[in-house]
Design an enzyme around this catalytic site. Structure first.
Site, PDB file in Angstrom:
ATOM      1  CD  GLU A  80      -2.536   0.566   2.638  1.00 43.30           C
ATOM      2  OE1 GLU A  80      -2.231   0.660   3.843  1.00 43.30           O
ATOM      3  OE2 GLU A  80      -3.663   1.757   2.731  1.00 43.30           O
ATOM      4  CE  LYS A 179      -7.020   1.284   4.265  1.00 42.27           C
ATOM      5  NZ  LYS A 179      -6.184   1.778   4.545  1.00 42.27           N
ATOM      6  CB  CYS A 211      -4.212  -0.958   5.525  1.00 39.45           C
ATOM      7  SG  CYS A 211      -2.567  -0.589   6.907  1.00 39.45           S
TER       8      CYS A 211
END
Ligand SMILES: *[C@@H]1O[C@H](CO)[C@@H](O)[C@H](O)[C@H]1NC(C)=O
Ligand SMILES: *[C@@H]1O[C@H](CO)[C@@H](O)[C@H](O)[C@H]1NC(C)=O
Ligand SMILES: *[C@@H]1O[C@H](CO)[C@@H](O)[C@H](O)[C@H]1NC(C)=O
Ligand SMILES: *[C@@H]1O[C@H](CO)[C@@H](O)[C@H](O)[C@H]1NC(C)=O
Ligand SMILES: *[C@@H]1O[C@H](CO)[C@@H](O)[C@H](O)[C@H]1NC(C)=O
Ligand SMILES: *[C@@H]1O[C@H](CO)[C@@H](O)[C@H](O)[C@H]1NC(C)=O
Ligand SMILES: *[C@@H]1O[C@H](CO)[C@@H](O)[C@H](O)[C@H]1NC(C)=O
Ligand SMILES: *[C@@H]1O[C@H](CO)[C@@H](O)[C@H](O)[C@H]1NC(C)=O
Ligand SMILES: *[C@@H]1O[C@H](CO)[C@@H](O)[C@H](O)[C@H]1NC(C)=O
Ligand SMILES: *[C@@H]1O[C@H](CO)[C@@H](O)[C@H](O)[C@H]1NC(C)=O
Ligand SMILES: *[C@@H]1O[C@H](CO)[C@@H](O)[C@H](O)[C@H]1NC(C)=O
Length: 514
Positions: A80, A179, A211
């Site tokens: 990321e 995301k 994440c």
């Protein structure tokens, strides 16, 4: 058929079966990248300068992708924020963004770079995949024009998304994921709902998220439970937090608890405690990397089962509370006390003896530990702890945790603070808890932040036990449970003020009800 020819056929058949299943694997690569960061600025740089910086990072990724492909990797995950870092406002990230189309358009940016406007980053990434004939996952920024009247459309007229893209071996865009669970990323917007993004390959079905998403039910759990993916691709910029949420510790535990392959590429930034990447199979970590010493990136490669469910090593389904609810609790300790792991109040009890059976409870959660230390070190104190409730300052995630951990010093007020080294080896441990959730992630973290592959297992009645002899010195041994149904439903990425508002509203409603 004579017995011997029958035996021969069985043997030949067994060989063929072995051979077929041996082909049923692939080589996975993940790269921990030390991102070249932009200079800090409050005014946006030009698109040219933004591209210059991104190209510097892609230059490094290019070398690594070629290396990985030469070593036989079929797929590589990069981290990321790997092209530009993480420190931005909505305005300063803007020159780094490109409009990323839906993969349904069947686009090979490398061959048709101008089809969707200015997309130099997508074109280059696609060429890397095509040139090395390898699947590439990269994390870049997407901008989507929107119309401002009456909608949630931001004032600059664009939604801005933290986005994963995947190119196949022809350079074709096969997946795009925005995301959902942002972690203090004010430069990006939250998509309307969690996206469930999968793609098929000849070496299994893949799912993607990013994440902080890993702490929540959607899309992470749904991809595994309802979409039956074999492997998750997981780029992250993960800041390690001891004792429970260090990257290698939690990610390997999630792969085990969810019984899925997990390919983790973290950014590398020692000053922010960002390190820890790995290739994790359901039964055990295959490869992992943790490095707080150098500023270098690191490529990891490992052979992975394409369909882990079909492998003989696939772990059994676990009933996480079966053992703990079936036994008579060990005598509850009189000398228990309360302490903190970050902001969460745990009930703790000390492991006084070099062997014993202990129970500690908090509300409905009782944690049982049976243990035997090789030798009790005078300089070290271990406690068993229990926590059930909404976690941290944000109080959104409902956690249930049973943990045995080494206190930072022998002063009990330090139990739960980050400790990085230990001396105490255990030749037996068995940890279990009366969990109300079926989502429990088994963590074992050894001294100097190392994993313990092959040296512990989870029995199908929910006990986390050692195997194959005495352990290396242990920092923590935890069953980390997430009870998603009890999460408080504020808006992802929202502020704590929002939850305060909700709390106020519920209190008002309660008063009205009374
Ligand atoms: C940051 O600024 C310095 C000095 O102005 C310059 O030399 C350097 O190239 C800049 N770095 C980036 C990534 O733009
Ligand atoms: C792709 O490979 C070709 C031939 O090796 C090379 O000429 C070209 O520059 C490469 N492109 C990229 C983007 O690496
Ligand atoms: C993957 O393949 C399965 C069947 O093998 C199919 O049901 C599914 O729709 C495919 N998924 C994608 C994203 O192509
Ligand atoms: C990194 O971790 C250490 C201990 O684990 C902690 O003391 C320190 O504050 C962390 N640094 C950052 C930037 O969070
Ligand atoms: C996995 O094994 C089952 C039964 O053993 C079989 O039906 C299935 O086709 C296999 N799946 C794959 C993807 O190989
Ligand atoms: C797990 O085991 C407990 C105790 O044996 C039992 O009450 C419970 O129904 C089981 N849970 C599941 C999901 O099978
Ligand atoms: C712990 O309990 C087991 C049986 O459950 C018993 O065999 C063992 O002796 C106990 N250990 C200690 C140190 O009390
Ligand atoms: C455990 O935690 C609960 C709730 O925080 C508290 O009321 C209780 O007194 C604690 N028990 C012990 C033994 O510390
Ligand atoms: C333990 O630490 C606390 C605060 O950190 C301190 O007040 C106390 O005196 C310490 N106790 C001992 C025995 O050193
Ligand atoms: C058991 O431990 C020994 C020594 O630590 C190691 O060589 C061996 O590979 C381990 N066996 C398994 C099955 O993990
Ligand atoms: C939260 O509310 C306080 C006072 O109500 C305000 O000062 C603060 O800026 C708010 N924080 C955020 C992140 O909105």
């Amino acid at each position: 058929m004579t017995t011997s020819s029958f035996q021969t056929s069985v043997a030949v058949f067994a060989l063929i079966t072995l051979h077929v299943s041996a082909l049923d694997t692939f080589i996975a690569a993940v790269y921990e990248h030390a991102v070249i960061l932009p200079n800090e600025t409050e005014t946006p740089v030009s698109q040219e300068d933004a591209l210059l910086l991104m190209n510097k990072n892609i230059d490094i990724l290019e070398k690594i992708i070629k290396q990985a492909a030469e070593k036989g990797a079929q797929i590589i995950v990069t981290p990321e924020d790997a092209l530009y870092g993480w420190k931005f406002t909505r305005e300063t990230i803007f020159p780094y963004l490109e409009d990323i189309p839906d993969p349904q358009v069947a686009w090979i940016p490398c061959e048709d770079p101008h089809r969707f406007g200015r997309t130099p980053v997508q074109a280059r990434l696609s060429c890397l995949a095509k040139n090395s004939s390898i699947y590439v996952l990269a994390n870049i920024g997407d901008k989507k024009p929107c119309h401002s009247h009456g909608s949630r459309c931001p004032s600059n007229g664009y939604y801005q998304y933290n986005t994963n893209v995947v190119y196949d071996t022809e350079g074709k865009l096969v997946a795009r994921y925005h995301k959902y669970h942002l972690y203090s990323e004010t430069q990006f917007d939250v998509p309307e709902k969690p996206e469930l993004v999968t793609f098929n390959t000849t070496f299994g079905k893949f799912g993607i998220f990013t994440c902080f998403d890993i702490l929540f039910h959607d899309p992470a759990v749904t991809l595994v439970k309802d979409f039956y993916v074999d492997t998750i691709l997981f780029p992250t910029a993960w800041m390690n937090v001891l004792p429970l949420l260090t990257a290698i510790e939690f990610h390997s535990a999630w792969a085990m608890g969810m019984r899925v392959n997990l390919l983790v590429a973290n950014t590398h930034h020692v000053h922010l405690n960002m390190t820890g990447s790995g290739i994790y199979a359901p039964h055990s970590p295959k490869e992992y990397h943790y490095d707080m010493e150098t500023e270098l990136g690191k490529l990891l490669l490992s052979e992975v089962d394409s369909h882990p469910q079909n492998s003989s090593a696939y772990p059994m389904a676990v009933n996480w509370s079966a053992y703990a609810t079936s036994i008579k609790p060990f005598p509850v300790q009189k000398n228990s006390f309360q302490g903190f792991i970050s902001r969460d109040v745990f009930n703790f009890t000390e492991l006084f003896e070099n062997a014993g059976n202990l129970t500690i409870c908090q509300k409905d959660l009782c944690c049982h530990l049976s243990y035997r230390m090789l030798r009790k070190e005078e300089s070290e104190v271990y406690v068993l702890g229990a926590f059930t409730g909404l976690h941290g300052r944000r109080r959104r995630e409902y956690w249930q945790v049973c943990t045995m951990l080494k206190c930072k010093t022998t002063n009990l007020t330090t139990c739960g603070r980050p400790a990085e080294t230990a001396l105490t080896r255990f030749d037996m441990f068995s940890l279990s808890g009366t969990f109300g959730t079926e989502y429990v992630f088994p963590e074992v973290l050894l001294t100097k932040i190392q994993l313990s592959p092959g040296k512990f297992e989870v029995l199908k009645d929910g006990r986390l036990v050692n195997k194959n002899g005495s352990s290396e010195p242990i920092l923590t041994l935890s069953l980390f449970g997430r009870w998603y149904a009890k999460d408080s439903h504020s808006i992802p990425g929202g502020t704590s003020n929002l939850s305060a508002t909700y709390l106020l509203i519920s209190i008002l409603l309660m008063i009205i009800a009374l």
